[in-house]
Scaffold this motif. Structure first.
Motif, PDB file in Angstrom:
ATOM      1  N   PRO A   6     -59.122 -18.165  21.756  1.00 13.15           N
ATOM      2  CA  PRO A   6     -58.347 -18.351  20.525  1.00 13.15           C
ATOM      3  C   PRO A   6     -57.725 -19.740  20.437  1.00 13.15           C
ATOM      4  CG  PRO A   6     -57.872 -16.215  21.468  1.00 13.15           C
ATOM      5  CD  PRO A   6     -58.758 -16.923  22.452  1.00 13.15           C
ATOM      6  N   GLU A   7     -57.424 -20.336  21.569  1.00 12.04           N
ATOM      7  CA  GLU A   7     -56.786 -21.667  21.550  1.00 12.04           C
ATOM      8  C   GLU A   7     -57.748 -22.736  21.051  1.00 12.04           C
ATOM      9  OE1 GLU A   7     -56.751 -19.654  24.407  1.00 12.04           O
ATOM     10  OE2 GLU A   7     -54.865 -18.810  23.638  1.00 12.04           O
ATOM     11  N   MET A   8     -59.028 -22.446  21.102  1.00  9.89           N
ATOM     12  CA  MET A   8     -60.004 -23.472  20.723  1.00  9.89           C
ATOM     13  C   MET A   8     -60.347 -23.449  19.236  1.00  9.89           C
ATOM     14  SD  MET A   8     -62.455 -23.220  24.017  1.00  9.89           S
ATOM     15  CE  MET A   8     -63.729 -24.367  23.510  1.00  9.89           C
ATOM     16  N   GLN A  67     -58.238 -11.498  18.871  1.00 13.74           N
ATOM     17  CA  GLN A  67     -58.767 -10.357  19.611  1.00 13.74           C
ATOM     18  C   GLN A  67     -60.292 -10.362  19.550  1.00 13.74           C
ATOM     19  OE1 GLN A  67     -56.743  -9.194  21.373  1.00 13.74           O
ATOM     20  NE2 GLN A  67     -56.355  -7.007  21.247  1.00 13.74           N
ATOM     21  N   PHE A  68     -60.804 -10.682  18.378  1.00 10.86           N
ATOM     22  CA  PHE A  68     -62.250 -10.682  18.188  1.00 10.86           C
ATOM     23  C   PHE A  68     -62.906 -11.730  19.069  1.00 10.86           C
ATOM     24  CE2 PHE A  68     -66.182 -11.823  16.052  1.00 10.86           C
ATOM     25  CZ  PHE A  68     -66.742 -10.564  15.837  1.00 10.86           C
ATOM     26  N   ILE A  69     -62.275 -12.904  19.114  1.00  9.09           N
ATOM     27  CA  ILE A  69     -62.838 -13.975  19.937  1.00  9.09           C
ATOM     28  C   ILE A  69     -62.843 -13.555  21.409  1.00  9.09           C
ATOM     29  CG2 ILE A  69     -62.391 -16.302  20.797  1.00  9.09           C
ATOM     30  CD1 ILE A  69     -61.225 -16.907  17.979  1.00  9.09           C
ATOM     31  N   ARG A  70     -61.730 -12.918  21.814  1.00  8.93           N
ATOM     32  CA  ARG A  70     -61.612 -12.549  23.226  1.00  8.93           C
ATOM     33  C   ARG A  70     -62.495 -11.368  23.599  1.00  8.93           C
ATOM     34  NH1 ARG A  70     -55.975 -14.311  23.473  1.00  8.93           N
ATOM     35  NH2 ARG A  70     -55.463 -12.512  22.191  1.00  8.93           N
ATOM     36  N   GLU A  71     -62.437 -10.325  22.788  1.00 11.38           N
ATOM     37  CA  GLU A  71     -63.094  -9.115  23.262  1.00 11.38           C
ATOM     38  C   GLU A  71     -63.849  -8.306  22.197  1.00 11.38           C
ATOM     39  OE1 GLU A  71     -59.028  -6.506  23.624  1.00 11.38           O
ATOM     40  OE2 GLU A  71     -59.620  -7.821  25.251  1.00 11.38           O
ATOM     41  N   ALA A  72     -64.612  -8.982  21.381  1.00 11.10           N
ATOM     42  CA  ALA A  72     -65.499  -8.242  20.480  1.00 11.10           C
ATOM     43  C   ALA A  72     -66.363  -7.331  21.338  1.00 11.10           C
ATOM     44  CB  ALA A  72     -66.373  -9.210  19.706  1.00 11.10           C
ATOM     45  N   ALA A  73     -66.525  -6.100  20.918  1.00 11.95           N
ATOM     46  CA  ALA A  73     -67.234  -5.166  21.791  1.00 11.95           C
ATOM     47  C   ALA A  73     -68.293  -4.355  21.069  1.00 11.95           C
ATOM     48  CB  ALA A  73     -66.241  -4.226  22.469  1.00 11.95           C
ATOM     49  N   HIS A  74     -68.388  -4.499  19.765  1.00 13.45           N
ATOM     50  CA  HIS A  74     -69.428  -3.741  19.078  1.00 13.45           C
ATOM     51  C   HIS A  74     -70.782  -4.397  19.334  1.00 13.45           C
ATOM     52  CE1 HIS A  74     -71.802  -1.707  16.081  1.00 13.45           C
ATOM     53  NE2 HIS A  74     -70.798  -0.854  15.891  1.00 13.45           N
ATOM     54  N   THR A 100     -57.986  -8.618  14.878  1.00 11.02           N
ATOM     55  CA  THR A 100     -57.444  -9.950  14.626  1.00 11.02           C
ATOM     56  C   THR A 100     -58.469 -10.934  15.178  1.00 11.02           C
ATOM     57  OG1 THR A 100     -56.349  -9.994  16.756  1.00 11.02           O
ATOM     58  CG2 THR A 100     -55.057  -9.182  14.896  1.00 11.02           C
ATOM     59  N   THR A 101     -58.481 -12.126  14.623  1.00 14.03           N
ATOM     60  CA  THR A 101     -59.488 -13.092  15.046  1.00 14.03           C
ATOM     61  C   THR A 101     -59.364 -13.384  16.538  1.00 14.03           C
ATOM     62  OG1 THR A 101     -59.425 -14.048  12.861  1.00 14.03           O
ATOM     63  CG2 THR A 101     -60.451 -15.348  14.582  1.00 14.03           C
ATOM     64  N   ASN A 157     -62.797 -19.435  12.589  1.00 13.64           N
ATOM     65  CA  ASN A 157     -61.900 -20.587  12.575  1.00 13.64           C
ATOM     66  C   ASN A 157     -60.907 -20.547  11.425  1.00 13.64           C
ATOM     67  OD1 ASN A 157     -62.550 -22.516  14.789  1.00 13.64           O
ATOM     68  ND2 ASN A 157     -64.600 -22.243  13.932  1.00 13.64           N
ATOM     69  N   PHE A 158     -61.283 -19.889  10.346  1.00 14.01           N
ATOM     70  CA  PHE A 158     -60.445 -19.946   9.148  1.00 14.01           C
ATOM     71  C   PHE A 158     -59.534 -18.730   9.014  1.00 14.01           C
ATOM     72  CE2 PHE A 158     -59.660 -19.279   4.624  1.00 14.01           C
ATOM     73  CZ  PHE A 158     -59.201 -20.531   4.231  1.00 14.01           C
ATOM     74  N   CYS A 159     -59.983 -17.582   9.477  1.00 20.78           N
ATOM     75  CA  CYS A 159     -59.291 -16.339   9.122  1.00 20.78           C
ATOM     76  C   CYS A 159     -58.371 -15.821  10.227  1.00 20.78           C
ATOM     77  CB  CYS A 159     -60.312 -15.261   8.778  1.00 20.78           C
ATOM     78  SG  CYS A 159     -61.341 -15.724   7.396  1.00 20.78           S
TER      79      CYS A 159
END
Lengths: 299, 328, 329
Positions: free
Chosen positions: C260-262, B242-249, B239-240, B221-223
């Motif tokens: 990301p929007e959330m 990208q990470f939120i959408r598709e973290a894959a590790h 990028t955050t 949320n912050f970074c």
């Protein structure tokens, strides 16, 4: 910092049976790192052995002097020389070790036992008992212990038992204070709260939870106590208030020898030297124990 | 975009213990740009904190940087003498720790401590420093700065102390703020206050923030960017968004899945099995291999290198593609 | 609510003396808890949640109020009877290392719990100890380890095994996971949940972490400065948080956004938790409350019913329901 690297995970599998001893083993390993403590320990062990077997290995009796060999310097027959009545100094010292050890250990135990009882009482009960005991501790601490011991000897006499009591009784205050503070720090701690939550009785908590956690510190205190009491005995003897002659003691030997240091210096060197080395050794051992077993030396 | 503000390259750090060595950081590289907020996330022992502390010369005594560089404004921080580093720390780089009480001087008025930061770095003269201290205290949301100037650290609550720490860190207007778990010891409402404050300061001054944390919620949320560390290595970097959408590790996924959040009641949470081990030898394979569901022989034999995985997204996993397919 | 809850707490209060001042750690707290259920206690530091847990077990003596456990009045019970009853009510601590003796192997620690209550023989206690270690997911060799040799997660499992060894009915979990790493937290929480089902345990789960409390609790009480400001069934509390403090708490939780929007905005609440030595007048939350008015500053609100089984101590509860919900978002 939350994320330090080292102090995290521990062995997640095999913790072998041998590790039951690990506390002592770890402590011993830490003790061994202190060279002086190890050397001190060796000397203390020799000293104690000498104290036990001394009378059997002593080449001469402590009572009978050899009038043909008075005030001799070290020779092969009298390796530490002889005094003004022909006593073999080596034998005298061997006998002195025994009496000094008996009185020092006995006196330390007397102080310790009184201290532990009163300290536990003050710490566990609290309230009025605590106040009275701690005031007594303060009072004892302000008294010069040596003077107290001197008075007690005059009252009790100069036997083994009375010397043990005379030196031991005034010495309890330090132990009591130490135990009380250890108990207090634990009493309000989570370990004791957890034990109470389990339903453990006061006695059970004291025995199974508190005691094992104070033995380390107590052992260290004891180790420091013995050399202190050795000095007290020697002091009493120097004042002529030690064991009755002819029983030899370091104090009386030193007192006598210092009357004629220039003429017969070995009479001072040997007993005083051995006594001094012994005191130092006890202190080194105590220091080593403290490093190895006290809570701060934990890691 | 110009030069990055701080770039750490191939950093290796070891700690010596009585019987062995701990491989704490094993080849970490990343950059921070101006006005960026970077989150470095990992559990304890992941090396996240050590990485940054080594870069600014705050490594513990038994630690040793075995190789790597940390370039900040054209100089390699790792090559500087302690005195020079001290100069940069506090002036160009501000540092905030988890426990403010350990870094505040208990017998010095807090105002003096903030002023001292400016005076030792010759950032301002006495009078100016005093004025600025009052202003900083005000900015930090500390009511009645004039009288609080004279208070001692113990007279403040944990949250207030953390604000004072931040005030000291920000006194010389650094370009970079390194915050090592700054809110972990604080209550959630206070955490929110501190984060809002930091975000506000970032916006106003264009300062960069590196947030070292174990808290994914906070980091996401912050970074702007996120680095996930494990076993002294970067596992995933993105990028955050990208990470939120598709973290894959697998480790990131495992961690995300193992966090209990509001609304998870009744859901099955899948914890990552076992616990992290302390590395006492150089890596011979993926550090996460013994806890991972997708481990193959290759993972045990070959250390995965950080590689591109889509735009603005890198990770260190031999099997990320399969994992990604499987997860989606 | 059934007529025979396992635990009934009635109006307990506790005041400490700090520097000559009175500190109201807990004030007039009441609740009931049925067997097999979990009550979550949430609050920030200084809210008195840990004190409340200890008052319930009488590890601390309350100044007034009553505690009924399994039909018996705990508050009147003699020390001896209470000690015997401790079998039935156990506690798990935040710092398992501090709660274990550093000079006792963890196996001995578990056995000692049973020995205190003279359960079984030495051999049977030993067998039960190994069995318990296994049940909480530890290898049996660990019984020979000392606490300093184990990790936080392992120690917490030992703490759980020790509590379980007495077959308790109630376990108070005082921040049992907050000192642990995230991935270990889940392991321990799931263990607690599984054990609850297996042994029909009743929990009081104390934590500052709302997500964890929600995950385990059937009912949640929110504490602020020693008072319960809101209490409701868990899902109800999260769906319709009514007390402004609860709302603030919920808004302060940073969730990993699903898209990301959330991403959340960092919006902070004003003010700090006031010192419990010097609590504000009227509603203790008023200095931080966005809705506070003069009435709030002078008159202390009492708990009022929001919905069935849902109470909140806020003057605004009397306002129409729909307005409340409007304000909540």
């Amino acid at each position: 910092m939350a994320s330090t690297v080292t102090a995290t995970q521990s062995p997640d599998s095999a913790v072998s049976k041998q590790r039951r001893r690990s506390q002592f083993y770890q402590g011993w390993k830490r003790f061994k790192r202190h060279k002086l403590a190890v050397i001190g320990l060796v000397w203390v062990v020799i000293f104690c052995i000498a104290g036990v077997i001394g009378p059997w290995v002593a080449p001469y009796d402590y009572r009978t002097g050899d009038f043909l060999a008075i005030n001799q310097g070290p020779t092969w027959t009298h390796i530490f020389g002889t005094d003004n009545v022909g006593h073999d100094m080596f034998s005298q010292i061997l006998y002195s070790i025994r009496s000094a050890l008996i009185i020092a250990v006995g006196a330390t135990l007397v102080s310790f036992i009184i201290g532990i009882i009163l300290g536990l009482w003050a710490g566990l009960r609290g309230g009025l008992a605590d106040i009275i005991i701690m005031r007594a501790v303060d009072f004892m601490m302000t008294l010069p212990g040596f003077l107290f011991a001197l008075i007690l000897v005059i009252m009790l006499g100069r036997g083994y038992l009375s010397l043990i009591l005379a030196i031991g009784i005034p010495g309890w205050a330090g132990y009591a204070r130490l135990i009380r503070s250890l108990v207090l720090s634990m009493r309000d701690g989570e370990m004791v709260e957890a034990a109470r939550a389990l339903g453990a009785s006061q006695a059970h908590i004291a025995r199974r939870y508190m005691l094992p956690n104070v033995v380390g510190s107590m052992g260290v205190a004891l180790a420091f106590g013995i050399p202190g009491d050795l000095i007290q005995i020697a002091g009493l003897s120097i004042f002529g208030m030690g064991l009755r002659p002819p029983i030899p003691s370091f104090g009386s030997m030193i007192a006598q020898a210092s009357e004629n240091v220039l003429g017969f210096p070995w009479l001072l060197y040997f007993p005083a030297g051995i006594f001094a080395i012994t005191l130092l050794s006890f202190l080194f051992v105590a220091d080593g124990l403290q490093e190895a077993f006290s809570p701060k030396g934990g890691n | 975009m110009g030069e990055p503000l701080l770039s750490i390259d191939d950093l290796h750090v070891k700690f010596s213990r009585s019987e062995d060595e701990v491989y704490a950081v094993n080849g970490v590289s990343f950059t921070i740009d101006a006005n960026e907020a970077l989150g470095i996330v990992g559990e304890s022992g992941s090396g996240k904190s050590v990485t940054l502390m080594s870069a600014i010369g705050l490594l513990r005594e038994n630690g040793k940087i075995t190789s790597g560089t940390a370039n900040f404004q054209g100089q390699n921080l790792l090559k500087l003498r302690p005195k020079q580093l001290e100069d940069i720390r506090g002036r160009d780089i501000g540092v905030v720790f988890q426990d403010p009480m350990t870094s505040l001087n208990p017998i010095m008025r807090i105002g003096d401590q903030i002023m001292e930061a400016m005076l030792t770095h010759h950032y301002a003269g006495r009078k100016e420093a005093f004025e600025r201290t009052l202003q900083l205290l005000h900015e930090m949301g500390i009511p009645d700065p004039k009288s609080r100037f004279k208070s001692y650290p113990h007279e403040f609550s944990g949250g207030m102390r953390q604000r004072i720490m931040i005030a000291i860190a920000l006194a010389c207007e650094p370009q970079l703020l390194i915050a090592d778990e700054p809110t972990t010891a604080l209550d959630v409402t206070v955490q929110m206050q501190i984060l809002a404050l930091l975000q506000d300061l970032r916006r106003k001054r264009g300062m960069s923030v590196v947030m070292v944390t174990h808290d994914f919620g906070l980091a996401t949320n912050f970074c702007d960017n996120i680095i996930v560390m494990y076993g002294g290595q970067i596992m995933e970097k993105a990028t955050t968004d990208q990470f939120i959408r598709e973290a894959a590790h697998p480790y990131s996924l495992g961690l995300k899945r193992s966090i209990i959040e509001v609304g998870h009641k009744g859901k099955e949470i899948l914890p990552i099995p076992k616990t992290a081990k302390t590395l006492t030898a150089a890596l011979t394979g993926c550090p996460f291999a013994d806890r991972c569901n997708y481990t193959t022989d290759r993972c045990r034999q070959e250390v995965p290198q950080l590689r591109a995985f889509g735009t603005n997204h890198e990770l260190a996993c031999h099997h990320a593609e399969e994992v990604a397919c499987y997860v989606r | 609510m059934s007529d025979n809850p396992l635990l009934r707490v009635e109006n307990i209060s506790k005041t400490f003396r700090v520097q000559g001042k009175k500190l109201h750690a807990i004030e007039n707290v009441s609740f009931t808890l049925e067997a097999g259920k979990t009550l979550g206690l949430v609050g920030e530091s200084g809210s008195g949640k840990s004190t409340l847990g200890r008052l319930v077990l009488r590890l601390l003596e309350s100044d007034k109020g009553k505690i009924f456990f399994d039909g018996a009045d705990l508050s009147k019970m003699s020390k001896e009877k209470l000690r015997a009853l401790r079998r039935d009510m156990q506690i798990i601590f935040q710092d398992p290392k501090a709660s274990l003796s550093p000079r006792m192997t963890v196996g001995d620690a578990i056995e000692d719990a049973m020995a205190i209550h003279k359960i079984g023989t030495k051999a049977s206690r030993r067998a039960r100890m190994t069995e318990l270690l296994e049940r909480v997911g530890l290898p049996s060799e660990i019984q020979y380890a000392y606490p300093h040799e184990l990790s936080g997660g392992q120690l917490q499992r030992v703490g759980i095994a020790r509590a379980l060894s007495l077959n308790p009915k109630l376990i108070i979990c005082d921040e049992p996971v907050s000192a642990l790493d995230v991935s270990i937290q889940v392991q321990v929480i799931q263990l607690l949940r599984d054990l609850q089902q297996e042994f029909n345990l009743t929990y009081i789960f104390i934590s500052h972490n709302l997500a964890v409390v929600e995950y385990l609790s059937d009912e949640i009480a929110v504490l602020y400065l020693g008072e319960v400001v809101e209490q409701a069934p868990a899902d109800e509390l999260f769906k319709t948080p009514t007390h402004p403090y609860t709302q603030v708490l919920l808004d302060s939780i940073l969730k990993i956004p699903e898209t990301p929007e959330m991403k959340q905005q960092m919006v902070s609440i004003q003010g700090e938790v006031p010192s419990p030595l010097n609590p504000p007048s009227g509603c203790t939350f008023h200095p931080r409350c966005p809705y506070a008015d003069d009435h709030c500053r002078s008159v202390k609100p009492v708990q009022s019913l929001v919905a069935d089984g849902h109470v909140a101590a806020c003057h605004r509860v009397k306002e129409p329901q729909d307005l409340l919900l409007l304000n909540a978002k």
